[in-house]
Write an enzyme that holds these catalytic residues in place. Structure first.
Site, short mmCIF file in Angstrom:
data_model
loop_
_atom_site.label_atom_id
_atom_site.label_comp_id
_atom_site.label_asym_id
_atom_site.label_seq_id
_atom_site.Cartn_x
_atom_site.Cartn_y
_atom_site.Cartn_z
N SER A 145 33.97 -4.41 6.20
CA SER A 145 34.79 -3.42 5.38
C SER A 145 33.81 -2.18 5.10
CB SER A 145 35.23 -4.14 4.15
OG SER A 145 35.97 -3.19 3.33
N TYR A 158 34.85 -9.95 -2.93
CA TYR A 158 35.26 -9.37 -1.45
C TYR A 158 34.17 -8.35 -0.92
CZ TYR A 158 38.00 -7.08 2.29
OH TYR A 158 38.42 -6.52 3.51
N LYS A 162 31.60 -9.25 2.40
CA LYS A 162 31.82 -8.20 3.62
C LYS A 162 30.19 -7.75 3.94
CE LYS A 162 35.75 -8.79 5.11
NZ LYS A 162 36.22 -9.22 6.37
#
Length: 253
Positions: A145, A158, A162
């Site tokens: 990401s 998150y 990533k």
């Protein structure tokens, strides 16, 4: 015929990747965690034959191992792994430190790390072992990401998971090169998946499109095109790379 395992392939980027490989003659294993109807639709849309769908919670290490074993059984082997499954940012997983309880903070961190990082690591281990035992080259592509680089203040777990996935992929690129296995990552920006449709149609839509100088957001098919290239034999010398697919919305130095 190449055999491809795609995690989190019930819809969105995963479905686009599955379609792209199947359209080029690959046999595809469609993994899903809970979206049975969507996974069945992905399977129905795939051209060609020999495809399969497999349900597994990748937050469970044993389920990850069993998924790989079943894929090997159903497809006759695995040549390409795409680690796409993730617990993604949403209203339910938002965990801004200033206004979330400690219990919700712990829950979100644990789930995102378990699936986004440890799940991908466990599946990678099992697929790499399979390839090494076969003595066959292969490709592993991780879906990371843009958030790993620019930060995600409301979804720090998150972004961290990533960023760790990118680092894990680079470590594996070095570790597995002697076995002829390439490992790369794709770092998409905002992508117009089904899950993001309400945001794009609402007040946030204009701001999201303005993040890129192209004046739009990415498509699942554009991410799939990057995955196809990185998984190809021609891209073996790109092993270890993290490819930005974000329409120049965030530039790394």
């Amino acid at each position: 015929m190449r055999r491809v395992l795609i995690t989190g392939a019930s819809r969105g980027i995963g479905r686009a990747v599955a379609l792209a490989f199947a359209e080029r003659g690959a046999a595809v294993a469609v993994h899903y965690a809970s979206q049975h109807v969507d996974a069945a639709e992905t399977l129905r849309l795939l051209p060609g034959t020999g495809h399969t769908k497999i349900c597994a919670d990748l937050g469970d290490p044993e389920a990850a191992r069993e998924m790989v074993a079943r894929t090997v059984h159903d497809l006759g082997g695995i040549d390409v792994l795409v680690n796409n499954a993730a617990t993604a940012p949403s209203a339910e997983t938002r965990h801004a430190v200033a206004d979330v309880s400690y219990e919700d903070w712990q829950r979100n961190w644990r789930r995102m790390v378990d699936v986004n990082l440890l799940g991908a690591a466990n599946v990678t281990y099992c697929v790499a072992q399979h390839l090494i035992e076969r003595g066959s080259p292969g490709s592993i592509v991780n879906i990371g990401s843009r958030g790993a680089f620019r930060g995600e203040p409301d979804f720090s777990a998150y972004a961290a998971s990533k960023a760790a996935l990118h680092a894990f992929g680079q470590s594996m690129a070095v570790s597995l090169a002697s076995h002829g296995i390439s490992v790369t990552s794709v770092a998409p920006g905002f992508v117009a998946t089904e899950r993001q449709s309400p945001k794009l149609a609402g007040p946030q839509g204009e701001e999201l499109r303005a993040q890129s100088p192209f004046g739009r957001v990415g498509t699942p098919e554009e991410v799939a095109a990057a995955v196809l290239y990185l998984a190809s034999p021609e891209a073996a010398w790109s092993s270890g790379t993290v490819l930005d697919v974000n329409g120049a919305s965030y530039l790394r130095t």
